[in-house]
Design a protein around this motif. Structure first.
Motif, PDB file in Angstrom:
ATOM      1  N   TYR A   7      -7.774 -13.016  32.643  1.00  0.00           N
ATOM      2  CA  TYR A   7      -9.155 -13.165  33.096  1.00  0.00           C
ATOM      3  C   TYR A   7      -9.571 -14.626  33.013  1.00  0.00           C
ATOM      4  O   TYR A   7      -8.959 -15.441  32.324  1.00  0.00           O
ATOM      5  CB  TYR A   7     -10.125 -12.324  32.258  1.00  0.00           C
ATOM      6  N   THR A   8     -10.651 -14.921  33.715  1.00  0.00           N
ATOM      7  CA  THR A   8     -11.386 -16.170  33.562  1.00  0.00           C
ATOM      8  C   THR A   8     -12.865 -15.815  33.606  1.00  0.00           C
ATOM      9  O   THR A   8     -13.300 -15.080  34.497  1.00  0.00           O
ATOM     10  CB  THR A   8     -11.082 -17.167  34.700  1.00  0.00           C
ATOM     11  N   GLN A  92     -10.346 -18.619  29.443  1.00  0.00           N
ATOM     12  CA  GLN A  92      -9.260 -18.166  30.312  1.00  0.00           C
ATOM     13  C   GLN A  92      -8.158 -17.536  29.477  1.00  0.00           C
ATOM     14  O   GLN A  92      -7.884 -17.989  28.363  1.00  0.00           O
ATOM     15  CB  GLN A  92      -8.665 -19.350  31.085  1.00  0.00           C
ATOM     16  N   GLU A 144     -19.224 -16.550  36.694  1.00  0.00           N
ATOM     17  CA  GLU A 144     -18.148 -16.033  37.530  1.00  0.00           C
ATOM     18  C   GLU A 144     -17.133 -15.359  36.624  1.00  0.00           C
ATOM     19  O   GLU A 144     -16.752 -15.908  35.587  1.00  0.00           O
ATOM     20  CB  GLU A 144     -17.484 -17.150  38.326  1.00  0.00           C
ATOM     21  N   TYR A 146     -13.367 -13.562  36.795  1.00  0.00           N
ATOM     22  CA  TYR A 146     -12.169 -13.366  37.588  1.00  0.00           C
ATOM     23  C   TYR A 146     -11.220 -12.443  36.850  1.00  0.00           C
ATOM     24  O   TYR A 146     -11.110 -12.521  35.635  1.00  0.00           O
ATOM     25  CB  TYR A 146     -11.442 -14.697  37.826  1.00  0.00           C
ATOM     26  N   GLY A 151      -8.498 -17.161  40.180  1.00  0.00           N
ATOM     27  CA  GLY A 151      -9.703 -17.055  40.989  1.00  0.00           C
ATOM     28  C   GLY A 151      -9.777 -15.836  41.890  1.00  0.00           C
ATOM     29  O   GLY A 151     -10.763 -15.648  42.576  1.00  0.00           O
ATOM     30  N   LYS A 154     -13.132 -12.186  42.208  1.00  0.00           N
ATOM     31  CA  LYS A 154     -14.280 -12.814  41.556  1.00  0.00           C
ATOM     32  C   LYS A 154     -15.535 -11.953  41.678  1.00  0.00           C
ATOM     33  O   LYS A 154     -15.824 -11.404  42.721  1.00  0.00           O
ATOM     34  CB  LYS A 154     -14.539 -14.180  42.196  1.00  0.00           C
ATOM     35  N   SER A 156     -19.706 -12.629  40.675  1.00  0.00           N
ATOM     36  CA  SER A 156     -20.549 -13.730  40.213  1.00  0.00           C
ATOM     37  C   SER A 156     -22.017 -13.352  40.278  1.00  0.00           C
ATOM     38  O   SER A 156     -22.420 -12.448  40.997  1.00  0.00           O
ATOM     39  CB  SER A 156     -20.303 -14.994  41.044  1.00  0.00           C
ATOM     40  N   TYR A 175     -18.448  -6.196  38.744  1.00  0.00           N
ATOM     41  CA  TYR A 175     -17.049  -6.532  38.502  1.00  0.00           C
ATOM     42  C   TYR A 175     -16.127  -5.603  39.285  1.00  0.00           C
ATOM     43  O   TYR A 175     -15.233  -6.046  39.981  1.00  0.00           O
ATOM     44  CB  TYR A 175     -16.747  -6.467  37.010  1.00  0.00           C
TER      45      TYR A 175
END
Length: 181
Positions: A7-8, A92, A144, A146, A151, A154, A156, A175
């Motif tokens: 994830y990010t 991340q 955001e 991810y 990326g 996404k 957001s 999500y």
């Protein structure tokens, strides 16, 4: 994302310079920028602003699986972080390495031994998921999320209000819709 999913999570924040995030030896002190999962069962994912550090927690504060960036390690103080300016922070995880990125610079990373949150239907922005404890005092924008570190997938949302908290099914729906599930 749950378990060992990559994830990010990225966002911009501007904290209120007059607020006191807390810190010291109190492991639960601080202001939550985001959180999701089961905090009480040590299966949560959170980013917490404290007087002396940014703390990316897997599990529960004090459970041992935290990634801490001490401001002093970068010759910064809380006044540099809560300076009435916007800052970008990103957490991340690529399935092996967890990173904390502040204003475009990776400030700390590790290889955690456990897994992160066991559920993702209670994402909370600006507070602790499930309890609304440790509220963030300031503004958040440009969130955001991810489902990877590259990326893809996404979701957001943007807001500029200290009164708005995104939690429960709204965040999960955003999500899940972005992932096409």
């Amino acid at each position: 994302p749950t378990g060992s999913d990559p994830y990010t999570v990225s966002l911009e924040f501007k904290c209120d310079p007059s607020s006191d995030p807390g810190g010291g030896e109190d492991v639960s002190a601080g202001q939550n920028l985001y959180s999701w999962g089961h905090l009480l069962t040590h299966a949560a994912n959170s980013l917490i602003l404290r007087n002396d550090k940014l703390r990316h927690v897997w599990g529960r504060p004090g459970s041992g699986d935290t990634l801490d960036w001490s401001y002093a390690s970068s010759s910064k103080t809380l006044s540099d972080i809560c300076d009435d300016a916007w800052h970008t922070v990103s957490t991340q995880y690529d399935g092996t390495t967890r990173r904390l990125v502040f204003d475009g610079v990776t400030v700390v990373s590790d290889t955690p031994s456990g897994t992160h949150a066991d559920r993702n239907d209670n994402f909370c922005l600006g507070a602790e998921g499930g309890t609304n404890a440790g509220p963030f005092v300031g503004w958040i924008r440009g969130l955001e999320v991810y489902a990877s570190t590259g990326g893809a997938g996404k979701a957001s949302i943007n807001y500029q209000s200290a009164d708005l908290t995104v939690s429960g099914n709204d965040a999960y729906g955003l999500y899940a819709e972005a992932l096409g599930s």
